[in-house]
Write an enzyme that holds these catalytic residues in place. Structure first.
Site, PDB file in Angstrom:
ATOM      1  N   LEU A 192      49.083   5.751  10.689  1.00 18.08           N
ATOM      2  CA  LEU A 192      49.035   6.694   9.572  1.00 18.08           C
ATOM      3  C   LEU A 192      50.392   6.785   8.885  1.00 18.08           C
ATOM      4  O   LEU A 192      50.472   6.814   7.651  1.00 18.08           O
ATOM      5  CB  LEU A 192      48.585   8.079  10.075  1.00 18.08           C
ATOM      6  CG  LEU A 192      48.546   9.169   9.012  1.00 18.08           C
ATOM      7  CD1 LEU A 192      47.594   8.816   7.871  1.00 18.08           C
ATOM      8  CD2 LEU A 192      48.159  10.517   9.634  1.00 18.08           C
ATOM      9  N   ILE A 232      60.314  14.032  17.848  1.00 19.88           N
ATOM     10  CA  ILE A 232      59.831  15.399  17.610  1.00 19.88           C
ATOM     11  C   ILE A 232      59.847  16.269  18.874  1.00 19.88           C
ATOM     12  O   ILE A 232      59.598  17.465  18.803  1.00 19.88           O
ATOM     13  CB  ILE A 232      58.435  15.434  16.946  1.00 19.88           C
ATOM     14  CG1 ILE A 232      57.368  14.785  17.826  1.00 19.88           C
ATOM     15  CG2 ILE A 232      58.473  14.799  15.561  1.00 19.88           C
ATOM     16  CD1 ILE A 232      55.933  15.098  17.384  1.00 19.88           C
ATOM     17  N   TYR A 281      51.270  11.151  20.877  1.00 19.05           N
ATOM     18  CA  TYR A 281      51.093  10.273  22.041  1.00 19.05           C
ATOM     19  C   TYR A 281      49.621   9.875  22.019  1.00 19.05           C
ATOM     20  O   TYR A 281      48.746  10.709  22.268  1.00 19.05           O
ATOM     21  CB  TYR A 281      51.441  11.036  23.328  1.00 19.05           C
ATOM     22  CG  TYR A 281      51.330  10.187  24.571  1.00 19.05           C
ATOM     23  CD1 TYR A 281      52.468   9.686  25.212  1.00 19.05           C
ATOM     24  CD2 TYR A 281      50.089   9.863  25.097  1.00 19.05           C
ATOM     25  CE1 TYR A 281      52.355   8.891  26.342  1.00 19.05           C
ATOM     26  CE2 TYR A 281      49.969   9.057  26.225  1.00 19.05           C
ATOM     27  CZ  TYR A 281      51.099   8.586  26.844  1.00 19.05           C
ATOM     28  OH  TYR A 281      50.992   7.791  27.955  1.00 19.05           O
ATOM     29  N   THR A 282      49.331   8.615  21.677  1.00 16.73           N
ATOM     30  CA  THR A 282      47.940   8.221  21.403  1.00 16.73           C
ATOM     31  C   THR A 282      47.345   7.260  22.449  1.00 16.73           C
ATOM     32  O   THR A 282      46.229   6.778  22.258  1.00 16.73           O
ATOM     33  CB  THR A 282      47.834   7.555  20.009  1.00 16.73           C
ATOM     34  OG1 THR A 282      48.740   6.452  19.964  1.00 16.73           O
ATOM     35  CG2 THR A 282      48.141   8.520  18.892  1.00 16.73           C
ATOM     36  N   THR A 315      42.238  15.253  16.540  1.00 11.80           N
ATOM     37  CA  THR A 315      41.308  14.193  16.944  1.00 11.80           C
ATOM     38  C   THR A 315      39.895  14.686  17.237  1.00 11.80           C
ATOM     39  O   THR A 315      39.698  15.848  17.612  1.00 11.80           O
ATOM     40  CB  THR A 315      41.868  13.506  18.221  1.00 11.80           C
ATOM     41  OG1 THR A 315      40.904  12.589  18.733  1.00 11.80           O
ATOM     42  CG2 THR A 315      42.174  14.510  19.321  1.00 11.80           C
ATOM     43  N   TYR A 361      44.480  13.370  26.847  1.00  9.65           N
ATOM     44  CA  TYR A 361      44.817  13.208  25.423  1.00  9.65           C
ATOM     45  C   TYR A 361      44.139  14.305  24.591  1.00  9.65           C
ATOM     46  O   TYR A 361      44.795  15.009  23.819  1.00  9.65           O
ATOM     47  CB  TYR A 361      44.372  11.812  24.947  1.00  9.65           C
ATOM     48  CG  TYR A 361      44.417  11.616  23.450  1.00  9.65           C
ATOM     49  CD1 TYR A 361      45.632  11.515  22.776  1.00  9.65           C
ATOM     50  CD2 TYR A 361      43.234  11.525  22.704  1.00  9.65           C
ATOM     51  CE1 TYR A 361      45.659  11.330  21.390  1.00  9.65           C
ATOM     52  CE2 TYR A 361      43.262  11.339  21.332  1.00  9.65           C
ATOM     53  CZ  TYR A 361      44.479  11.249  20.681  1.00  9.65           C
ATOM     54  OH  TYR A 361      44.505  11.073  19.315  1.00  9.65           O
ATOM     55  N   LYS A 373      45.926  17.424  22.631  1.00  7.63           N
ATOM     56  CA  LYS A 373      45.786  17.513  21.163  1.00  7.63           C
ATOM     57  C   LYS A 373      45.194  18.874  20.776  1.00  7.63           C
ATOM     58  O   LYS A 373      45.607  19.478  19.791  1.00  7.63           O
ATOM     59  CB  LYS A 373      44.912  16.377  20.623  1.00  7.63           C
ATOM     60  CG  LYS A 373      45.528  14.989  20.700  1.00  7.63           C
ATOM     61  CD  LYS A 373      46.748  14.788  19.814  1.00  7.63           C
ATOM     62  CE  LYS A 373      46.396  14.732  18.355  1.00  7.63           C
ATOM     63  NZ  LYS A 373      47.610  14.466  17.510  1.00  7.63           N
ATOM     64  N   TRP A 407      38.558   7.416  15.294  1.00  7.99           N
ATOM     65  CA  TRP A 407      38.433   5.942  15.324  1.00  7.99           C
ATOM     66  C   TRP A 407      39.296   5.295  14.224  1.00  7.99           C
ATOM     67  O   TRP A 407      38.799   4.552  13.365  1.00  7.99           O
ATOM     68  CB  TRP A 407      36.974   5.537  15.142  1.00  7.99           C
ATOM     69  CG  TRP A 407      36.039   5.941  16.248  1.00  7.99           C
ATOM     70  CD1 TRP A 407      36.179   6.995  17.128  1.00  7.99           C
ATOM     71  CD2 TRP A 407      34.798   5.319  16.594  1.00  7.99           C
ATOM     72  NE1 TRP A 407      35.109   7.057  17.972  1.00  7.99           N
ATOM     73  CE2 TRP A 407      34.241   6.036  17.669  1.00  7.99           C
ATOM     74  CE3 TRP A 407      34.095   4.232  16.089  1.00  7.99           C
ATOM     75  CZ2 TRP A 407      33.023   5.698  18.255  1.00  7.99           C
ATOM     76  CZ3 TRP A 407      32.869   3.893  16.670  1.00  7.99           C
ATOM     77  CH2 TRP A 407      32.350   4.614  17.739  1.00  7.99           C
TER      78      TRP A 407
HETATM   79  N1  LIG Z   1      44.291   6.094  16.555  1.00 11.65           N
HETATM   80  C1  LIG Z   1      43.122   6.727  16.586  1.00 11.65           C
HETATM   81  O1  LIG Z   1      42.057   6.131  16.795  1.00 11.65           O
HETATM   82  C2  LIG Z   1      43.066   8.208  16.337  1.00 11.65           C
HETATM   83  C3  LIG Z   1      41.820   8.868  16.421  1.00 11.65           C
HETATM   84  C4  LIG Z   1      41.772  10.245  16.171  1.00 11.65           C
HETATM   85  C5  LIG Z   1      42.931  10.925  15.851  1.00 11.65           C
HETATM   86  N2  LIG Z   1      44.123  10.265  15.793  1.00 11.65           N
HETATM   87  C6  LIG Z   1      45.332  11.032  15.468  1.00 11.65           C
HETATM   88  O2  LIG Z   1      45.816  10.557  14.233  1.00 11.65           O
HETATM   89  C7  LIG Z   1      47.247  10.676  14.193  1.00 11.65           C
HETATM   90  C8  LIG Z   1      47.846   9.346  13.797  1.00 11.65           C
HETATM   91  O3  LIG Z   1      47.430   8.373  14.733  1.00 11.65           O
HETATM   92  P1  LIG Z   1      47.865   6.851  14.629  1.00 11.65           P
HETATM   93  O4  LIG Z   1      46.663   6.029  14.916  1.00 11.65           O
HETATM   94  O5  LIG Z   1      48.667   6.623  13.394  1.00 11.65           O
HETATM   95  O6  LIG Z   1      48.812   6.785  15.900  1.00 11.65           O
HETATM   96  P2  LIG Z   1      49.871   5.666  16.304  1.00 11.65           P
HETATM   97  O7  LIG Z   1      49.670   4.444  15.518  1.00 11.65           O
HETATM   98  O8  LIG Z   1      49.852   5.595  17.800  1.00 11.65           O
HETATM   99  O9  LIG Z   1      51.234   6.329  15.825  1.00 11.65           O
HETATM  100  C9  LIG Z   1      51.798   7.423  16.455  1.00 11.65           C
HETATM  101  C10 LIG Z   1      53.274   7.351  16.205  1.00 11.65           C
HETATM  102  O10 LIG Z   1      53.888   8.486  16.844  1.00 11.65           O
HETATM  103  C11 LIG Z   1      55.121   8.055  17.320  1.00 11.65           C
HETATM  104  N3  LIG Z   1      55.631   8.954  18.351  1.00 11.65           N
HETATM  105  C12 LIG Z   1      55.243   9.065  19.633  1.00 11.65           C
HETATM  106  N4  LIG Z   1      56.020   9.980  20.255  1.00 11.65           N
HETATM  107  C13 LIG Z   1      56.899  10.436  19.341  1.00 11.65           C
HETATM  108  C14 LIG Z   1      57.970  11.358  19.383  1.00 11.65           C
HETATM  109  N5  LIG Z   1      58.301  11.994  20.503  1.00 11.65           N
HETATM  110  N6  LIG Z   1      58.674  11.586  18.235  1.00 11.65           N
HETATM  111  C15 LIG Z   1      58.368  10.928  17.104  1.00 11.65           C
HETATM  112  N7  LIG Z   1      57.387  10.014  17.009  1.00 11.65           N
HETATM  113  C16 LIG Z   1      56.653   9.784  18.121  1.00 11.65           C
HETATM  114  C17 LIG Z   1      54.870   6.655  17.866  1.00 11.65           C
HETATM  115  O11 LIG Z   1      56.106   6.011  17.953  1.00 11.65           O
HETATM  116  P3  LIG Z   1      56.289   4.515  18.544  1.00 11.65           P
HETATM  117  O12 LIG Z   1      55.828   3.621  17.421  1.00 11.65           O
HETATM  118  O13 LIG Z   1      57.741   4.431  18.811  1.00 11.65           O
HETATM  119  O14 LIG Z   1      55.405   4.464  19.754  1.00 11.65           O
HETATM  120  C18 LIG Z   1      53.936   6.092  16.817  1.00 11.65           C
HETATM  121  O15 LIG Z   1      54.652   5.383  15.818  1.00 11.65           O
HETATM  122  C19 LIG Z   1      47.649  11.182  15.576  1.00 11.65           C
HETATM  123  O16 LIG Z   1      47.803  12.572  15.540  1.00 11.65           O
HETATM  124  C20 LIG Z   1      46.457  10.853  16.458  1.00 11.65           C
HETATM  125  O17 LIG Z   1      46.343  11.735  17.553  1.00 11.65           O
HETATM  126  C21 LIG Z   1      44.213   8.924  16.011  1.00 11.65           C
END
Ligand SMILES: NC(=O)c1ccc[n+]([C@@H]2O[C@H](COP(=O)([O-])OP(=O)(O)OC[C@H]3O[C@@H](n4cnc5c(N)ncnc54)[C@H](OP(=O)(O)O)[C@@H]3O)[C@@H](O)[C@H]2O)c1
Length: 298
Positions: free
Chosen positions: A12, A37, A61-62, A101, A125, A129, A150
């Protein structure tokens, strides 16, 4: 507007950056190494330096399975740090857009989940969340929590890229067909967030929790079939695997997933005039960006 995006290197975060480049907003999207953060004073320092008008928390944390054995770090990032951001936004008198999520639900329903439906996360997770949502709600009234599901994109790790990678090495892929949800392109979610920011700028204040996912539910098996149909049509894939449908009990995972997590998005459509695009259309775009043989390298 001065827009601060946390987790700038995530799916995102990167899609938001791509879109922010084409706006007149001033923005920063630090990755974890530039703004962790979980570090309260680092957040405070960043706010002092950049003076944001709105914050989008795309950091999380995903790693759903890994979280079962890394409860403390998942809780710190998804719950405690969400609260830190909320408190800092409250102090700065600016709104926070926080992402959550579908895994806050247990998946026992058979019709799309509304925002007010009972939550009952089945995994660490999901639990962290949901607690993050509560931390944000407690910290400030001026919040928007967006539950999505997803998520896929041209960036990072996701189901689309995993399928394409596995197709290079396995002629037959077994994919779960009894878990239902809505694939969501991170770029579409980024567009929706930017539309909301424009409305916030002009004084719209419908704070609260919303659902946003792309239109039309499917199973992971159905999603996989469409991925390969589309990839085949684009002519960029050498090996089209056979997709075999299996049930969840044939593919045990460390963390329990909801069997049904389709989100009812009518509230965000009504309050913020946001449209939910069909994920297949967005998937076509993502596939045209990805180099199939190299789908893990972005
Ligand atoms: N992916 C899914 O299927 C899904 C589904 C439902 C909801 N969501 C929600 O949607 C949002 C975006 O998800 P996404 O898919 O973009 O996740 P993502 O690709 O895993 O990205 C999460 C980012 O957060 C960073 N991060 C982790 N710990 C951190 C910290 N302490 N300080 C700063 N940054 C930190 C990670 O850094 P690194 O790159 O260094 O690891 C990563 O770049 C999240 O809130 C997730 O819970 C995701």
């Amino acid at each position: 507007m001065r827009v601060l995006v946390t987790g700038g290197n995530g799916q995102l975060g990167r899609c938001l950056q791509d879109r922010l480049k084409n706006t007149s907003h001033e923005w920063q999207a630090p990755d974890q190494s530039s703004l962790d953060i979980t570090n309260k004073s680092a957040i405070s320092y960043y706010f002092d330096k950049f003076q944001p008008d709105v914050v989008v928390n795309a950091a999380a944390y995903t790693a759903v399975d890994k979280a079962e054995s890394e409860k403390d770090i998942a809780y710190l990032v998804n719950t405690v740090a969400a609260g830190y951001l909320g408190s800092q936004c409250k102090k700065a008198a600016i709104p926070l857009i926080h992402i959550s999520t579908d895994y806050v639900f247990d998946g026992k329903m058979t019709i799309p989940y509304k925002v007010g439906d009972e939550t009952n996360p089945q995994s660490v997770y999901g639990t962290t969340k949901l607690a993050g949502e509560k931390a944000v709600q407690t910290a400030l009234a001026e919040h928007i929590i967006i539950r999505t599901s997803w998520v896929f994109s041209e960036y990072g790790n996701n189901f689309v890229k995993t399928m394409l990678r596995l197709a290079n090495v396995h002629p037959v892929l077994k994919v779960v067909g009894d878990q239902y949800g809505c694939p969501t392109y991170a770029g579409d979610l980024a567009d929706a967030i930017l539309q909301m920011i424009i409305q916030i700028q002009s004084g719209h204040k419908s704070w609260g929790t919303y659902h946003y996912c792309s239109d039309q539910a499917t199973s992971w098996h159905g999603f996989a079939q469409v991925i390969f149909d589309e990839a085949n049509q684009q002519g960029g894939i050498e090996n089209i695997p056979q997709i075999r449908l299996i049930n969840t009990d044939e593919y045990p995972t460390i963390a329990k997933r909801p069997l049904y997590s389709v989100l009812d998005c009518r509230l965000i459509a009504h309050e913020w005039n946001i449209k939910m695009p069909y994920w297949r259309k967005s998937l076509t775009q993502v596939l045209s960006i990805l180099e199939y043989g190299n789908a893990n390298n972005k």
